[in-house]
Motif scaffolding. Structure first.
Motif, PDB file in Angstrom:
ATOM      1  N   ALA A  25       0.830  -1.206   0.000  1.00 34.40           N
ATOM      2  CA  ALA A  25       0.000   0.000   0.000  1.00 34.40           C
ATOM      3  C   ALA A  25       0.866   1.260   0.000  1.00 34.40           C
ATOM      4  CB  ALA A  25      -0.930  -0.002   1.209  1.00 34.40           C
ATOM      5  N   ARG A  26       1.899   1.276   0.827  1.00 33.66           N
ATOM      6  CA  ARG A  26       2.793   2.438   0.861  1.00 33.66           C
ATOM      7  C   ARG A  26       3.589   2.556  -0.432  1.00 33.66           C
ATOM      8  NH1 ARG A  26       6.628   2.050   4.798  1.00 33.66           N
ATOM      9  NH2 ARG A  26       6.215  -0.161   5.094  1.00 33.66           N
ATOM     10  N   GLY A  27       3.954   1.419  -1.021  1.00 39.60           N
ATOM     11  CA  GLY A  27       4.654   1.432  -2.304  1.00 39.60           C
ATOM     12  C   GLY A  27       3.794   2.019  -3.411  1.00 39.60           C
ATOM     13  N   ILE A  28       2.517   1.640  -3.422  1.00 40.23           N
ATOM     14  CA  ILE A  28       1.587   2.175  -4.417  1.00 40.23           C
ATOM     15  C   ILE A  28       1.429   3.681  -4.232  1.00 40.23           C
ATOM     16  CG2 ILE A  28      -0.844   2.212  -5.107  1.00 40.23           C
ATOM     17  CD1 ILE A  28      -0.850  -0.860  -4.501  1.00 40.23           C
ATOM     18  N   LEU A  29       1.214   4.110  -3.003  1.00 40.89           N
ATOM     19  CA  LEU A  29       1.052   5.539  -2.734  1.00 40.89           C
ATOM     20  C   LEU A  29       2.304   6.324  -3.104  1.00 40.89           C
ATOM     21  CD1 LEU A  29      -0.787   5.361   0.701  1.00 40.89           C
ATOM     22  CD2 LEU A  29      -1.735   6.184  -1.451  1.00 40.89           C
ATOM     23  N   ALA A  30       3.462   5.812  -2.727  1.00 44.20           N
ATOM     24  CA  ALA A  30       4.716   6.500  -3.047  1.00 44.20           C
ATOM     25  C   ALA A  30       4.919   6.578  -4.555  1.00 44.20           C
ATOM     26  CB  ALA A  30       5.894   5.789  -2.383  1.00 44.20           C
ATOM     27  N   ALA A  31       4.566   5.524  -5.269  1.00 44.03           N
ATOM     28  CA  ALA A  31       4.711   5.517  -6.725  1.00 44.03           C
ATOM     29  C   ALA A  31       3.760   6.532  -7.364  1.00 44.03           C
ATOM     30  CB  ALA A  31       4.465   4.118  -7.281  1.00 44.03           C
ATOM     31  N   PHE A  32       2.510   6.583  -6.905  1.00 46.03           N
ATOM     32  CA  PHE A  32       1.556   7.559  -7.436  1.00 46.03           C
ATOM     33  C   PHE A  32       2.064   8.988  -7.233  1.00 46.03           C
ATOM     34  CE2 PHE A  32      -1.958   4.505  -7.826  1.00 46.03           C
ATOM     35  CZ  PHE A  32      -2.671   5.050  -8.899  1.00 46.03           C
ATOM     36  N   LEU A  33       2.723   9.226  -6.117  1.00 45.73           N
ATOM     37  CA  LEU A  33       3.177  10.578  -5.794  1.00 45.73           C
ATOM     38  C   LEU A  33       4.491  10.964  -6.462  1.00 45.73           C
ATOM     39  CD1 LEU A  33       2.300  10.522  -1.994  1.00 45.73           C
ATOM     40  CD2 LEU A  33       1.122  11.822  -3.789  1.00 45.73           C
ATOM     41  N   THR A  34       5.258   9.996  -6.958  1.00 45.17           N
ATOM     42  CA  THR A  34       6.606  10.330  -7.441  1.00 45.17           C
ATOM     43  C   THR A  34       6.931   9.913  -8.875  1.00 45.17           C
ATOM     44  OG1 THR A  34       7.562   8.258  -6.599  1.00 45.17           O
ATOM     45  CG2 THR A  34       7.542  10.163  -5.089  1.00 45.17           C
ATOM     46  N   GLN A  35       6.121   9.092  -9.508  1.00 52.39           N
ATOM     47  CA  GLN A  35       6.513   8.532 -10.805  1.00 52.39           C
ATOM     48  C   GLN A  35       5.606   9.012 -11.939  1.00 52.39           C
ATOM     49  OE1 GLN A  35       9.423   6.750 -10.769  1.00 52.39           O
ATOM     50  NE2 GLN A  35       9.347   7.294  -8.599  1.00 52.39           N
ATOM     51  N   ASN A  36       6.153   8.928 -13.174  1.00 51.49           N
ATOM     52  CA  ASN A  36       5.324   9.270 -14.329  1.00 51.49           C
ATOM     53  C   ASN A  36       4.426   8.083 -14.680  1.00 51.49           C
ATOM     54  OD1 ASN A  36       6.670   7.457 -16.144  1.00 51.49           O
ATOM     55  ND2 ASN A  36       8.273   8.975 -16.461  1.00 51.49           N
ATOM     56  N   ASN A  37       3.465   8.308 -15.549  1.00 54.56           N
ATOM     57  CA  ASN A  37       2.439   7.300 -15.832  1.00 54.56           C
ATOM     58  C   ASN A  37       2.978   5.989 -16.375  1.00 54.56           C
ATOM     59  OD1 ASN A  37       0.443   8.960 -14.900  1.00 54.56           O
ATOM     60  ND2 ASN A  37      -0.172   9.690 -16.915  1.00 54.56           N
ATOM     61  N   SER A  38       3.945   6.025 -17.295  1.00 59.95           N
ATOM     62  CA  SER A  38       4.431   4.767 -17.881  1.00 59.95           C
ATOM     63  C   SER A  38       5.180   3.931 -16.839  1.00 59.95           C
ATOM     64  CB  SER A  38       5.313   5.040 -19.099  1.00 59.95           C
ATOM     65  OG  SER A  38       6.443   5.799 -18.730  1.00 59.95           O
ATOM     66  N   ASN A  39       5.989   4.562 -16.026  1.00 60.59           N
ATOM     67  CA  ASN A  39       6.688   3.832 -14.967  1.00 60.59           C
ATOM     68  C   ASN A  39       5.721   3.355 -13.894  1.00 60.59           C
ATOM     69  OD1 ASN A  39       9.174   4.162 -16.192  1.00 60.59           O
ATOM     70  ND2 ASN A  39       9.653   6.018 -15.063  1.00 60.59           N
ATOM     71  N   LEU A  40       4.737   4.168 -13.608  1.00 63.26           N
ATOM     72  CA  LEU A  40       3.750   3.818 -12.594  1.00 63.26           C
ATOM     73  C   LEU A  40       3.001   2.544 -12.989  1.00 63.26           C
ATOM     74  CD1 LEU A  40       2.162   4.548 -10.015  1.00 63.26           C
ATOM     75  CD2 LEU A  40       0.689   5.956 -11.448  1.00 63.26           C
ATOM     76  N   LYS A  41       2.559   2.477 -14.214  1.00 61.88           N
ATOM     77  CA  LYS A  41       1.800   1.307 -14.680  1.00 61.88           C
ATOM     78  C   LYS A  41       2.642   0.032 -14.571  1.00 61.88           C
ATOM     79  CE  LYS A  41      -0.528  -0.579 -18.686  1.00 61.88           C
ATOM     80  NZ  LYS A  41      -0.759  -0.467 -20.107  1.00 61.88           N
ATOM     81  N   SER A  42       3.876   0.084 -15.003  1.00 58.87           N
ATOM     82  CA  SER A  42       4.749  -1.094 -14.948  1.00 58.87           C
ATOM     83  C   SER A  42       5.046  -1.498 -13.510  1.00 58.87           C
ATOM     84  CB  SER A  42       6.056  -0.820 -15.684  1.00 58.87           C
ATOM     85  OG  SER A  42       5.809  -0.554 -17.040  1.00 58.87           O
ATOM     86  N   PHE A  43       5.301  -0.515 -12.667  1.00 58.91           N
ATOM     87  CA  PHE A  43       5.605  -0.805 -11.266  1.00 58.91           C
ATOM     88  C   PHE A  43       4.399  -1.406 -10.556  1.00 58.91           C
ATOM     89  CE2 PHE A  43       6.110   0.677  -6.783  1.00 58.91           C
ATOM     90  CZ  PHE A  43       7.204  -0.106  -6.465  1.00 58.91           C
ATOM     91  N   LEU A  44       3.212  -0.860 -10.804  1.00 57.36           N
ATOM     92  CA  LEU A  44       2.003  -1.395 -10.170  1.00 57.36           C
ATOM     93  C   LEU A  44       1.733  -2.822 -10.630  1.00 57.36           C
ATOM     94  CD1 LEU A  44      -0.432   1.662 -10.200  1.00 57.36           C
ATOM     95  CD2 LEU A  44       1.047   0.849  -8.357  1.00 57.36           C
ATOM     96  N   SER A  45       2.014  -3.119 -11.885  1.00 56.67           N
ATOM     97  CA  SER A  45       1.860  -4.495 -12.378  1.00 56.67           C
ATOM     98  C   SER A  45       2.797  -5.437 -11.625  1.00 56.67           C
ATOM     99  CB  SER A  45       2.153  -4.566 -13.876  1.00 56.67           C
ATOM    100  OG  SER A  45       1.180  -3.865 -14.596  1.00 56.67           O
ATOM    101  N   LYS A  46       4.004  -4.973 -11.389  1.00 54.78           N
ATOM    102  CA  LYS A  46       4.974  -5.788 -10.662  1.00 54.78           C
ATOM    103  C   LYS A  46       4.556  -5.981  -9.200  1.00 54.78           C
ATOM    104  CE  LYS A  46       9.918  -6.255 -10.837  1.00 54.78           C
ATOM    105  NZ  LYS A  46      11.186  -5.601 -11.175  1.00 54.78           N
ATOM    106  N   LEU A  47       4.065  -4.909  -8.583  1.00 49.28           N
ATOM    107  CA  LEU A  47       3.641  -4.998  -7.180  1.00 49.28           C
ATOM    108  C   LEU A  47       2.422  -5.887  -6.993  1.00 49.28           C
ATOM    109  CD1 LEU A  47       3.898  -1.514  -5.425  1.00 49.28           C
ATOM    110  CD2 LEU A  47       5.299  -3.525  -5.098  1.00 49.28           C
ATOM    111  N   SER A  48       1.608  -6.019  -8.014  1.00 48.23           N
ATOM    112  CA  SER A  48       0.363  -6.773  -7.879  1.00 48.23           C
ATOM    113  C   SER A  48       0.550  -8.284  -7.980  1.00 48.23           C
ATOM    114  CB  SER A  48      -0.657  -6.310  -8.923  1.00 48.23           C
ATOM    115  OG  SER A  48      -0.213  -6.645 -10.216  1.00 48.23           O
ATOM    116  N   LYS A  49       1.763  -8.727  -8.231  1.00 47.14           N
ATOM    117  CA  LYS A  49       2.020 -10.171  -8.349  1.00 47.14           C
ATOM    118  C   LYS A  49       2.144 -10.810  -6.963  1.00 47.14           C
ATOM    119  CE  LYS A  49       4.032  -9.786 -12.841  1.00 47.14           C
ATOM    120  NZ  LYS A  49       5.163  -9.805 -13.684  1.00 47.14           N
TER     121      LYS A  49
END
Length: 112
Positions: A25-49
């Protein structure tokens, strides 16, 4: 699939909120607050595994899962300073305003 769609996430955990059980949850929030959309999408896909969740629960640091192109320093600083109050506030909003049960999921849409 639309470039005009926006996504947001509210946390509604069913268990007591602690630092050791909120890494994703904190990783998702930190990513939303600090990353651009393309990196965010890839990172969230990785976190959801599931294997990522198991690895984090076993003590792996979240920075191990950063993807190339992410601003790792900014992400790590935000992740390490993100308190649990934001997650608690989201949980309270989900339960008091949206009337969700603890842990219950929902999709909310407000579109044209």
């Amino acid at each position: 699939t639309s470039s005009h769609a926006r996504v947001g996430i509210l946390n509604n955990p069913s268990s007591k909120i602690r630092e050791d059980n909120t890494a994703i949850a904190r990783g998702i929030l930190a990513a939303f607050l600090t990353q651009n959309n393309s990196n965010l999408k890839s990172f969230l896909s990785k976190l959801s595994k599931e294997e990522t969740a198991k690895s984090l629960a076993a003590g792996t640091k979240i920075v191990k899962f950063l993807i190339p192109g992410m601003d790792g320093d900014t992400f790590e600083k935000k992740y390490n300073t993100l308190g649990l109050d934001l997650i608690k506030t989201q949980q309270m909003f989900c339960q008091e305003v949206l009337k969700l049960l603890p842990g219950q999921m929902a999709v909310i849409s407000n579109g044209r």
